[in-house]
Design a protein around this motif. Sequence first.
Motif, PDB file in Angstrom:
ATOM      1  N   ASP A 122       0.832  -1.212   0.000  1.00  0.00           N
ATOM      2  CA  ASP A 122       0.000   0.000   0.000  1.00  0.00           C
ATOM      3  C   ASP A 122       0.859   1.251   0.000  1.00  0.00           C
ATOM      4  O   ASP A 122       0.514   2.255  -0.636  1.00  0.00           O
ATOM      5  N   ALA A 123       1.959   1.202   0.758  1.00  0.00           N
ATOM      6  CA  ALA A 123       2.837   2.377   0.815  1.00  0.00           C
ATOM      7  C   ALA A 123       3.437   2.647  -0.559  1.00  0.00           C
ATOM      8  O   ALA A 123       3.496   3.799  -1.017  1.00  0.00           O
ATOM      9  N   VAL A 124       3.860   1.576  -1.244  1.00  0.00           N
ATOM     10  CA  VAL A 124       4.392   1.747  -2.595  1.00  0.00           C
ATOM     11  C   VAL A 124       3.281   2.220  -3.533  1.00  0.00           C
ATOM     12  O   VAL A 124       3.461   3.166  -4.320  1.00  0.00           O
ATOM     13  N   GLN A 125       2.127   1.584  -3.415  1.00  0.00           N
ATOM     14  CA  GLN A 125       1.015   1.944  -4.294  1.00  0.00           C
ATOM     15  C   GLN A 125       0.548   3.370  -4.035  1.00  0.00           C
ATOM     16  O   GLN A 125       0.245   4.121  -4.972  1.00  0.00           O
ATOM     17  N   GLY A 126       0.507   3.760  -2.759  1.00  0.00           N
ATOM     18  CA  GLY A 126       0.121   5.133  -2.426  1.00  0.00           C
ATOM     19  C   GLY A 126       1.097   6.143  -3.007  1.00  0.00           C
ATOM     20  O   GLY A 126       0.703   7.195  -3.517  1.00  0.00           O
ATOM     21  N   THR A 127       2.388   5.800  -2.944  1.00  0.00           N
ATOM     22  CA  THR A 127       3.403   6.687  -3.512  1.00  0.00           C
ATOM     23  C   THR A 127       3.221   6.799  -5.026  1.00  0.00           C
ATOM     24  O   THR A 127       3.298   7.901  -5.589  1.00  0.00           O
ATOM     25  N   VAL A 128       2.955   5.663  -5.667  1.00  0.00           N
ATOM     26  CA  VAL A 128       2.710   5.676  -7.116  1.00  0.00           C
ATOM     27  C   VAL A 128       1.485   6.544  -7.439  1.00  0.00           C
ATOM     28  O   VAL A 128       1.493   7.333  -8.389  1.00  0.00           O
ATOM     29  N   MET A 129       0.449   6.436  -6.597  1.00  0.00           N
ATOM     30  CA  MET A 129      -0.757   7.235  -6.820  1.00  0.00           C
ATOM     31  C   MET A 129      -0.442   8.733  -6.718  1.00  0.00           C
ATOM     32  O   MET A 129      -0.917   9.547  -7.507  1.00  0.00           O
ATOM     33  N   PHE A 130       0.357   9.070  -5.709  1.00  0.00           N
ATOM     34  CA  PHE A 130       0.711  10.465  -5.477  1.00  0.00           C
ATOM     35  C   PHE A 130       1.528  11.025  -6.642  1.00  0.00           C
ATOM     36  O   PHE A 130       1.207  12.068  -7.209  1.00  0.00           O
ATOM     37  N   ILE A 131       2.572  10.287  -7.021  1.00  0.00           N
ATOM     38  CA  ILE A 131       3.447  10.756  -8.104  1.00  0.00           C
ATOM     39  C   ILE A 131       2.692  10.788  -9.429  1.00  0.00           C
ATOM     40  O   ILE A 131       2.805  11.742 -10.204  1.00  0.00           O
ATOM     41  N   GLY A 132       1.890   9.751  -9.662  1.00  0.00           N
ATOM     42  CA  GLY A 132       1.097   9.695 -10.899  1.00  0.00           C
ATOM     43  C   GLY A 132       0.176  10.903 -11.021  1.00  0.00           C
ATOM     44  O   GLY A 132       0.058  11.523 -12.081  1.00  0.00           O
ATOM     45  N   HIS A 189       0.823  10.389  15.076  1.00  0.00           N
ATOM     46  CA  HIS A 189       0.984  11.825  14.827  1.00  0.00           C
ATOM     47  C   HIS A 189       1.483  12.087  13.411  1.00  0.00           C
ATOM     48  O   HIS A 189       0.965  12.932  12.694  1.00  0.00           O
ATOM     49  N   ARG A 190       2.485  11.305  13.035  1.00  0.00           N
ATOM     50  CA  ARG A 190       3.065  11.499  11.715  1.00  0.00           C
ATOM     51  C   ARG A 190       2.042  11.162  10.628  1.00  0.00           C
ATOM     52  O   ARG A 190       1.912  11.861   9.625  1.00  0.00           O
ATOM     53  N   ALA A 191       1.295  10.069  10.870  1.00  0.00           N
ATOM     54  CA  ALA A 191       0.315   9.631   9.881  1.00  0.00           C
ATOM     55  C   ALA A 191      -0.768  10.686   9.676  1.00  0.00           C
ATOM     56  O   ALA A 191      -1.281  10.843   8.563  1.00  0.00           O
ATOM     57  N   LEU A 192      -1.118  11.420  10.721  1.00  0.00           N
ATOM     58  CA  LEU A 192      -2.151  12.450  10.587  1.00  0.00           C
ATOM     59  C   LEU A 192      -1.725  13.499   9.567  1.00  0.00           C
ATOM     60  O   LEU A 192      -2.503  13.877   8.687  1.00  0.00           O
ATOM     61  N   ILE A 193      -0.488  13.944   9.685  1.00  0.00           N
ATOM     62  CA  ILE A 193      -0.008  14.999   8.790  1.00  0.00           C
ATOM     63  C   ILE A 193       0.184  14.452   7.376  1.00  0.00           C
ATOM     64  O   ILE A 193      -0.347  14.995   6.401  1.00  0.00           O
ATOM     65  N   VAL A 194       0.910  13.333   7.272  1.00  0.00           N
ATOM     66  CA  VAL A 194       1.164  12.752   5.947  1.00  0.00           C
ATOM     67  C   VAL A 194      -0.152  12.385   5.260  1.00  0.00           C
ATOM     68  O   VAL A 194      -0.362  12.679   4.086  1.00  0.00           O
ATOM     69  N   GLY A 195      -1.060  11.767   6.021  1.00  0.00           N
ATOM     70  CA  GLY A 195      -2.335  11.325   5.452  1.00  0.00           C
ATOM     71  C   GLY A 195      -3.140  12.488   4.898  1.00  0.00           C
ATOM     72  O   GLY A 195      -3.705  12.403   3.804  1.00  0.00           O
ATOM     73  N   THR A 196      -3.192  13.592   5.647  1.00  0.00           N
ATOM     74  CA  THR A 196      -3.961  14.749   5.182  1.00  0.00           C
ATOM     75  C   THR A 196      -3.370  15.299   3.882  1.00  0.00           C
ATOM     76  O   THR A 196      -4.103  15.605   2.934  1.00  0.00           O
ATOM     77  N   ILE A 197      -2.045  15.391   3.830  1.00  0.00           N
ATOM     78  CA  ILE A 197      -1.402  15.907   2.615  1.00  0.00           C
ATOM     79  C   ILE A 197      -1.679  14.987   1.428  1.00  0.00           C
ATOM     80  O   ILE A 197      -2.105  15.427   0.358  1.00  0.00           O
ATOM     81  N   VAL A 198      -1.459  13.693   1.625  1.00  0.00           N
ATOM     82  CA  VAL A 198      -1.570  12.755   0.505  1.00  0.00           C
ATOM     83  C   VAL A 198      -3.012  12.656   0.006  1.00  0.00           C
ATOM     84  O   VAL A 198      -3.279  12.765  -1.193  1.00  0.00           O
ATOM     85  N   VAL A 199      -3.953  12.476   0.924  1.00  0.00           N
ATOM     86  CA  VAL A 199      -5.332  12.295   0.471  1.00  0.00           C
ATOM     87  C   VAL A 199      -5.849  13.584  -0.172  1.00  0.00           C
ATOM     88  O   VAL A 199      -6.519  13.562  -1.212  1.00  0.00           O
ATOM     89  N   GLY A 200      -5.505  14.734   0.409  1.00  0.00           N
ATOM     90  CA  GLY A 200      -5.953  15.999  -0.157  1.00  0.00           C
ATOM     91  C   GLY A 200      -5.387  16.223  -1.545  1.00  0.00           C
ATOM     92  O   GLY A 200      -6.102  16.599  -2.473  1.00  0.00           O
ATOM     93  N   PHE A 201      -4.098  15.936  -1.701  1.00  0.00           N
ATOM     94  CA  PHE A 201      -3.465  16.167  -2.993  1.00  0.00           C
ATOM     95  C   PHE A 201      -4.046  15.242  -4.063  1.00  0.00           C
ATOM     96  O   PHE A 201      -4.344  15.674  -5.182  1.00  0.00           O
ATOM     97  N   ILE A 202      -4.200  13.967  -3.728  1.00  0.00           N
ATOM     98  CA  ILE A 202      -4.697  13.012  -4.720  1.00  0.00           C
ATOM     99  C   ILE A 202      -6.124  13.360  -5.135  1.00  0.00           C
ATOM    100  O   ILE A 202      -6.458  13.386  -6.322  1.00  0.00           O
ATOM    101  N   MET A 203      -6.982  13.657  -4.151  1.00  0.00           N
ATOM    102  CA  MET A 203      -8.381  13.937  -4.482  1.00  0.00           C
ATOM    103  C   MET A 203      -8.500  15.241  -5.292  1.00  0.00           C
ATOM    104  O   MET A 203      -9.175  15.287  -6.322  1.00  0.00           O
ATOM    105  N   LEU A 204      -7.834  16.283  -4.822  1.00  0.00           N
ATOM    106  CA  LEU A 204      -7.874  17.559  -5.545  1.00  0.00           C
ATOM    107  C   LEU A 204      -7.292  17.388  -6.947  1.00  0.00           C
ATOM    108  O   LEU A 204      -7.905  17.763  -7.949  1.00  0.00           O
ATOM    109  N   GLY A 205      -6.109  16.775  -7.018  1.00  0.00           N
ATOM    110  CA  GLY A 205      -5.410  16.630  -8.289  1.00  0.00           C
ATOM    111  C   GLY A 205      -6.180  15.788  -9.299  1.00  0.00           C
ATOM    112  O   GLY A 205      -6.426  16.228 -10.419  1.00  0.00           O
ATOM    113  N   MET A 206      -6.581  14.591  -8.893  1.00  0.00           N
ATOM    114  CA  MET A 206      -7.229  13.683  -9.854  1.00  0.00           C
ATOM    115  C   MET A 206      -8.530  14.263 -10.404  1.00  0.00           C
ATOM    116  O   MET A 206      -8.834  14.129 -11.583  1.00  0.00           O
ATOM    117  N   HIS A 207      -9.319  14.888  -9.518  1.00  0.00           N
ATOM    118  CA  HIS A 207     -10.610  15.390  -9.998  1.00  0.00           C
ATOM    119  C   HIS A 207     -10.438  16.640 -10.858  1.00  0.00           C
ATOM    120  O   HIS A 207     -11.146  16.832 -11.839  1.00  0.00           O
TER     121      HIS A 207
END
Lengths: 96, 480
Positions: free
Chosen positions: B186-196, B271-289
């Motif tokens: 999932d971590a690799v796939q999430g990174t691929v999703m982000f970069i893609g 704690h770390r996951a809260l910050i990273v998760g917000t950035i990643v999910v926000g970027f992917i959702m905003l970007g893809m749509h």
Amino acid sequence: MVYMKHGINQKDPRFKIAHREAWIGVILVIINFVWWYGFAYGLGSDSVQDYTYVFGLPAWFFYSCVGGFILMVVLVSFAVKFFFKDVPFEDEGGES
Amino acid sequence: MNWAVIFPLLVFLIIIFMIGFWASANLKDSNSFLQDYFLGGRELGGFILAMTMTATYGSASSFIGGPGAAYTQGLGWVLLSMAQLATGYFVLMILGKKFAIVTRKYNAVTLVDFLKERYDSKWVVLLSAFSIIIFLFAAMAAQWVGGARLIESLTGLSYTAALFIFAASVLVYVIIGGFRAVAVTDAVQGTVMFIGTFILLVATVIAGGGITNLISDLAAENPNLITPYGFDGGLTPIYVSSFWILVGVGVVGLPQITVRAMSYKNAKAMHRALIVGTIVVGFIMLGMHLIGVFARPILPGIEIGDTVMPLLAMEVLPPWLAGIVLAAPMAAIMSTVDSLLLLVSSAVVKDVYINYIKPDASNQSIKTISLGVTTILGILVFLMALSPPDLIIWLNLFAFGGLEAAFIWPVVLGLYWQAGNKFGAISSMVVGVGSYILFHSYYPNPLGMHTVVLPILLSLLAFVVGSLLTKRKVERAQLM
């Protein structure tokens, strides 16, 4: 009493911290929603001819979606840094 | 066949395989197989936790269906999709440390374990295990169909062959590696999703001649596309806002997400996951749509929404880069499916078999059974996805909202409201799922809101009323 089952003490000081953090989550999501809704429908309900633009995007969209995203990243980081406490999850005594 | 596109996809699959083998080596010398196989020994760090939550949540709909809808609806759909930003921090903050501490005390491996210890009721366990198995099995089959269709469209293989490739790649690493393999892939796939997302967004803006240009093209075609109200003005504020329940706060009730909130190592990881998760999910959702909306002036006249993202990638990127970007939806589908497969397997093995059929099974036999059940489930989904029966398609419609309506209150109030009891939990689950199916069938989108809203309120009512009415009875039973 049922609450004492499995040695769970509701008065555990760690739970007080946990409850406070959960409320922070609720407050953040309310801020997030109000910001998102306010800019989207506050600015977006003008007629399209009157739209202003920020970085090429309609202002309502920029502030609500892009700005809202940045705001939440800042607020979450801030909350985690200053309000969230590091507590151990295992009991000293150590049932795994 | 377009080898320049296929090659990066192959590399991606090989990396995923290697992680599976690495994780299975970790499993070999485990003396608590259940904890390790279904929960990765509760040792996830912050980055992997954030990625596995995001990637499990982000599915075919974020990369294929969502951009397609944004293509049709315009910026209003991007606005709607941004309700998902809340999933980045809300679930982990709400369940938070209390859930982590309590599930450790209960020694819980699954969400159902938590409910079992909290409510002490066979019916709660059977109802919840049953809804997980039924709903998530259907959801999984639907995602497999999506994965196979994607491979089919990219490679030109037949649907059956594409499905076989997809099934084989997911099954191998889930079966041999368990939760740890799922989380790390999932971590690799999430990174691929982000970069893609990043690459495609930049390339799309460049191909469209800049944002200002794209927006004025959209406004020239139909001014509604750049308003919050959708292409025909049909996206009302209340309808769009109600998605905050379905894909925002309600996600707390999804078992595949909840189980991750008990898998992390310590408070720092959270704690770390809260910050990273917000950035990643926000970027992917905003970007893809946003990509979906920007695709419209570049590739006008696409009829089938699901093809927007792949067609756009092939249009605006050189083939090898398109291959990397198209690994993103692939990754999104795989990372959802692998988690669902493992979760359904854990519901069968841990929640039903070990709880009620053979409580004294040895570590070795649990191991054999876990691997066996995961394999059989995988093969069953494969067969279902070959030609999905109507029942599966119908069930999949309820999977997301139905599970939310079933679990949100028994989990959240079970954690924070001491007076909640098994009668409240059972009525909440029955009312939640039942009313969701009824509303969906007979009165969809009541009061202009998404169908999920009222069932979630009704199940809250059922939980509170059920618990309060039976308070005496429960207290008396405890005294005896």
